[in-house]
Design an enzyme around this catalytic site. Structure first.
Site: not given
Length: 280
Positions: A75, A164, A213, A222, A225
């Site tokens: 994260c 992802h 997410e 994110c 992301g």
């Protein structure tokens, strides 16, 4: 169980941060969901737990629990909040820390303590399907599934600590995030589920992005992301090595020099309040 916590956010991607360096913290799925609940708990996208290091060269351990109680491997927004938290709690005075994460390590640098800006070395991206993991495909720059929410879908896929999928869209405002996001997140091809990014390329150094997410739904920002979207665009030849990523919660900056190099994520970290919660 009484828990002291700090509520923080990175561009609206919000966290409950817990200190497990002094007293070990073990939250089961029920407790994590209760803490993350926005009506009956504190409310957050993820719970961040600061642990003692597992390796000799690390300063801390770093665990991430999603709002559904599942564990996340990465994260980027949380990592910046992690760095601010450990400095403000007096756990370290270093401007560069190394933390043990789910399946490796990351470094986090304090760029400007007064402005609360931090830079995270997230990971060396992985593109091999087995490492994402993505089943049923040989490695390629893009992949296609015949039926996602009733339609064929083309996307890039990679791992940046987390899996992802990145979709190119004409306009993030009209992207069907609420329909395609959960359908692709839970598609059997992604055996550990997947974070789904919807990317609009504005210029060679600028994209707009929304992210659904895994385990949390659509968030305001994110970090991993944003990194994945920039990497996918660079790999496709559409973006340069430095990319500004505008998310609903604000702007992040991504730097990636290419294959076998770490991807770097820069942005702010904000502290909201401190509190104590009793979990039954």
């Amino acid at each position: 169980m009484a828990l002291s916590f700090t509520k923080m956010h990175g561009l609206g991607n919000d966290f409950v941060v817990l200190d497990g360096t002094r007293t070990p913290i073990a939250l089961d799925v029920h407790a994590a969901r209760a803490l993350a609940d926005r009506h009956f708990g504190v409310g957050c996208d993820q719970i961040l737990i600061v642990d003692p290091p597992r390796r000799a060269n690390a300063d801390f351990g770093y665990r991430i629990l999603n709002s559904d109680g599942s564990e996340s491997g990465q994260c980027g927004n949380g990592a910046r909040c992690f760095a601010r938290y450990v400095r403000e709690q007096g756990l370290t005075d270093k401007t560069l820390i190394t933390v043990d994460v789910f399946d490796g390590q990351m470094t986090i640098e304090t760029l400007d303590a007064a402005a609360h800006r931090y830079r995270v070395a997230l990971a060396i991206p992985a593109f091999e399907p087995a490492r994402i993991p993505l089943t049923g495909f040989n490695q390629a720059r893009s992949y296609r599934l015949k039926n996602v929410a009733g339609r064929p879908l083309t996307f890039a896929a990679l791992a940046v600590g987390n899996p992802h999928a990145v979709l190119r869209v004409k306009d993030v405002e009209t992207a069907e995030v609420g329909l395609i996001g959960p359908a692709l997140e839970a598609h059997p091809a992604f055996v550990q589920r997947v974070n789904v990014g919807f990317m609009q390329v504005v210029a060679r150094d600028h994209v707009r992005l929304r992210v659904y997410e895994r385990g949390a739904g659509e968030t305001l920002a994110c970090g991993s992301g944003a990194a994945a979207a920039a990497i996918a665009g660079i790999e496709a030849g559409d973006l340069d090595a430095h990319v500004r990523v505008d998310l609903p919660g604000g702007r992040l900056e991504v730097d990636w020099a290419g294959r076998d190099e770490f991807v770097y994520l820069s942005g702010p970290a904000e502290r909201v309040f401190d509190g104590k919660l009793v979990l039954s």
